[in-house]
Design a protein around this motif. Structure first.
Motif, PDB file in Angstrom:
ATOM      1  N   HIS A 199     -30.869  17.704  42.551  1.00 39.97           N
ATOM      2  CA  HIS A 199     -30.284  17.237  41.285  1.00 39.97           C
ATOM      3  C   HIS A 199     -28.818  16.848  41.481  1.00 39.97           C
ATOM      4  CE1 HIS A 199     -29.357  16.942  37.033  1.00 39.97           C
ATOM      5  NE2 HIS A 199     -28.367  17.796  37.219  1.00 39.97           N
ATOM      6  N   ALA A 200     -28.087  17.650  42.253  1.00 35.10           N
ATOM      7  CA  ALA A 200     -26.672  17.336  42.502  1.00 35.10           C
ATOM      8  C   ALA A 200     -26.532  16.012  43.254  1.00 35.10           C
ATOM      9  CB  ALA A 200     -26.019  18.471  43.299  1.00 35.10           C
ATOM     10  N   LEU A 201     -27.406  15.777  44.251  1.00 39.10           N
ATOM     11  CA  LEU A 201     -27.368  14.514  45.001  1.00 39.10           C
ATOM     12  C   LEU A 201     -27.686  13.323  44.098  1.00 39.10           C
ATOM     13  CD1 LEU A 201     -29.118  15.726  48.265  1.00 39.10           C
ATOM     14  CD2 LEU A 201     -26.799  14.825  48.136  1.00 39.10           C
ATOM     15  N   GLU A 202     -28.658  13.488  43.204  1.00 37.52           N
ATOM     16  CA  GLU A 202     -29.009  12.400  42.285  1.00 37.52           C
ATOM     17  C   GLU A 202     -27.866  12.130  41.308  1.00 37.52           C
ATOM     18  OE1 GLU A 202     -32.598  13.945  40.624  1.00 37.52           O
ATOM     19  OE2 GLU A 202     -33.879  13.079  42.199  1.00 37.52           O
ATOM     20  N   VAL A 238     -35.115  14.371  52.824  1.00 36.96           N
ATOM     21  CA  VAL A 238     -35.328  12.956  52.476  1.00 36.96           C
ATOM     22  C   VAL A 238     -34.207  12.462  51.571  1.00 36.96           C
ATOM     23  CG1 VAL A 238     -36.831  11.360  51.229  1.00 36.96           C
ATOM     24  CG2 VAL A 238     -37.825  13.038  52.783  1.00 36.96           C
ATOM     25  N   LYS A 239     -33.835  13.272  50.593  1.00 35.43           N
ATOM     26  CA  LYS A 239     -32.783  12.870  49.651  1.00 35.43           C
ATOM     27  C   LYS A 239     -31.447  12.687  50.380  1.00 35.43           C
ATOM     28  CE  LYS A 239     -33.450  12.564  45.907  1.00 35.43           C
ATOM     29  NZ  LYS A 239     -33.802  11.404  45.041  1.00 35.43           N
ATOM     30  N   ALA A 241     -31.092  11.988  53.660  1.00 31.91           N
ATOM     31  CA  ALA A 241     -31.233  10.853  54.570  1.00 31.91           C
ATOM     32  C   ALA A 241     -31.077   9.526  53.833  1.00 31.91           C
ATOM     33  CB  ALA A 241     -32.578  10.915  55.284  1.00 31.91           C
ATOM     34  N   GLN A 242     -31.615   9.451  52.605  1.00 30.59           N
ATOM     35  CA  GLN A 242     -31.619   8.197  51.858  1.00 30.59           C
ATOM     36  C   GLN A 242     -30.369   8.003  51.003  1.00 30.59           C
ATOM     37  OE1 GLN A 242     -35.353   8.410  49.710  1.00 30.59           O
ATOM     38  NE2 GLN A 242     -36.523   7.614  51.456  1.00 30.59           N
ATOM     39  N   SER A 243     -29.441   8.936  51.063  1.00 30.90           N
ATOM     40  CA  SER A 243     -28.194   8.793  50.301  1.00 30.90           C
ATOM     41  C   SER A 243     -27.444   7.550  50.769  1.00 30.90           C
ATOM     42  CB  SER A 243     -27.319  10.032  50.488  1.00 30.90           C
ATOM     43  OG  SER A 243     -26.034   9.820  49.935  1.00 30.90           O
ATOM     44  N   THR A 244     -26.897   6.799  49.818  1.00 29.51           N
ATOM     45  CA  THR A 244     -26.126   5.603  50.163  1.00 29.51           C
ATOM     46  C   THR A 244     -24.689   5.934  50.540  1.00 29.51           C
ATOM     47  OG1 THR A 244     -25.582   5.262  47.820  1.00 29.51           O
ATOM     48  CG2 THR A 244     -27.541   4.140  48.681  1.00 29.51           C
ATOM     49  N   LEU A 245     -24.332   7.218  50.462  1.00 31.71           N
ATOM     50  CA  LEU A 245     -23.025   7.673  50.928  1.00 31.71           C
ATOM     51  C   LEU A 245     -23.236   8.556  52.158  1.00 31.71           C
ATOM     52  CD1 LEU A 245     -21.308   8.713  47.565  1.00 31.71           C
ATOM     53  CD2 LEU A 245     -20.800   6.689  48.930  1.00 31.71           C
TER      54      LEU A 245
END
Length: 439
Positions: A199-202, A238-239, A241-245
């Protein structure tokens, strides 16, 4: 009473005696701990569950009496670094018991801690293999970041000691470097940690543009090995790895890398190590800037010296040329005068006026010639002066660079730091808007 019928108590006794006679004294069983609770007297109560995905296939109530639980829990924690808790998959030695009032249950005799460690390692390796097949292990490592990171999002528990150490190290650095940071609080262990971290990553992903964030930092102050299980979760990996930062981890566990460490852009051992990494970007940039200014100063001095040398050479050639012409003209005049004196000595008196007129004409021509040569010299000096970079700056022009590169050769973008040089100033600023004129 109806013949051949049993009372509930009699049926219970029959079940109990049948179980005692037909079953072995103990069995080793594998299951996942659920609904764990410890009574004030020291007994432990929980369920052992068998699952297929999210579906529960079977479950049995379990109890572990005070003396046995104390010994099992102490040995388990010494080997694994964590207490027994919900969600763990364990290998337990159990005795099947039946009570007429409480029904069927398992009496826990022992728990094999080495199985829990092995099961954890197996699941972790399966997760790593899956992420590798899907091309996610080094995906986040390809995310670029500026040489000086100035705005970060922090994922941590606000009460964690590691978070406090990180902020203290970051905000009180001796050089006075400033980094904007915003905390996105999250659980860092336990059953709810994975969903809280995701949730924090999103949330960061949705706010990164408004906050102009440049990187994500995930930190905690270390802990027991099994307390870090949430960082081995596939969905969390996965979250990340797929982060745009780019994601930097400082989980504070030096013995093993978690899966989160593996998929992150950069793994650092502790929260303070992450702070040192971010501050190092400032120091390296500052050092490179100093080197660039030194090279620029040397280049400017060299250019000026070369221009002065060329100017001296031109000035010397012009003066030599003028002197040669003067000498030739003097020789010609002297020769002419000698010829005139020799040939017309007798008529010198009568021709004196003509001679003087001729001398005036010659002097005037010579003066005009010298003036023209001086003008040529002045033009040459002015041209050389215009070539001098310092002269351009003194006339009001400026020079602008991005990281030591002239701005017209760089690819400027919003947020870039730029340096503008005048004749006596160096101005540092940040690009907030870029307008492109169509040609």
């Amino acid at each position: 009473m109806i013949p051949n019928s049993l009372s509930i108590a009699e049926l219970g006794d029959l079940i109990k005696s049948t179980l005692e006679n037909e079953l072995s004294p103990t069995y080793w069983v594998i299951g996942e701990i659920a609904d764990f609770r410890q009574a004030p007297q020291g007994h432990a109560y929980f369920e052992l569950v068998e699952k297929q995905g999210n579906q529960v296939l079977a479950k049995i109530r379990c109890n572990c009496w005070q003396f046995t639980y104390r010994a099992i829990a102490s040995r388990f924690e010494s080997l694994t670094g964590s207490g027994i808790k919900n969600g763990m998959k364990v290998l337990a030695q159990v005795q099947v018991t039946f009570h007429s009032v409480y029904g069927l249950s398992l009496n826990i005799k022992d728990i094999d801690a080495s199985f829990s460690l092995g099961e954890r390692a197996r699941i972790r390796q399966e997760t790593i293999d899956r992420l590798t097949r899907e091309g996610l292990i080094r995906l986040n490592a390809s995310q670029p970041y500026p040489p000086v990171i100035q705005k970060i999002a922090i994922i941590s528990s606000p009460t964690a000691a590691g978070y406090g150490d990180f902020l203290n190290h970051l905000d009180h650095n001796p050089q006075g470097f400033k980094i904007y940071h915003k905390l996105f609080p999250s659980l860092m262990q336990g059953n709810g940690a994975v969903s809280s971290l995701i949730h924090a990553l999103e949330l960061i992903e949705s706010q990164k543009s408004n906050l102009e964030l440049e990187a994500i930092v995930i930190i905690r102050g270390g802990g027991a090995q099994l307390d870090l299980d949430c960082f081995d979760d596939y969905n969390l990996a996965v979250k990340i790895a797929q982060s745009t930062l780019p994601v930097f981890t400082g989980i504070g566990h030096e013995r093993d890398e978690t899966v989160a460490d593996l998929v992150a852009h950069t793994r650092l051992k502790t929260p303070t190590a992450v702070a040192d990494f971010l501050l190092a970007g400032f120091r390296i940039f500052e050092e490179n800037l100093g080197l660039t200014l030194t090279r620029l100063d040397r280049l400017t001095r060299s250019t000026i010296q070369l221009a002065n040398s060329q100017l001296d050479q031109i000035n010397h050639r012009i003066k030599a040329s003028i002197q040669n012409k003067l000498n030739l003209e003097k020789e010609r005049i002297a020769s002419k005068k000698s010829q005139i004196l020799t040939a017309f000595h007798a008529q010198i008196q009568s021709n004196q006026i003509q001679i003087e007129a001729k001398e005036k004409e010659i002097k005037k021509g010579l003066e005009l010639f010298l003036k023209q040569e001086n003008r040529n010299l002045e033009v040459a000096e002015k041209t050389l002066s215009q070539l001098n970079p310092i002269s351009l700056l003194k006339r009001g022009y400026t020079r602008t660079e991005i990281g030591g590169t002239p701005i017209h050769l760089a690819k400027p973008k919003k947020g870039d730091a730029i340096q503008t040089f005048t004749s006596n100033q160096k101005i540092s600023s940040t690009i907030t808007e870029i307008e492109t004129e169509e040609s």
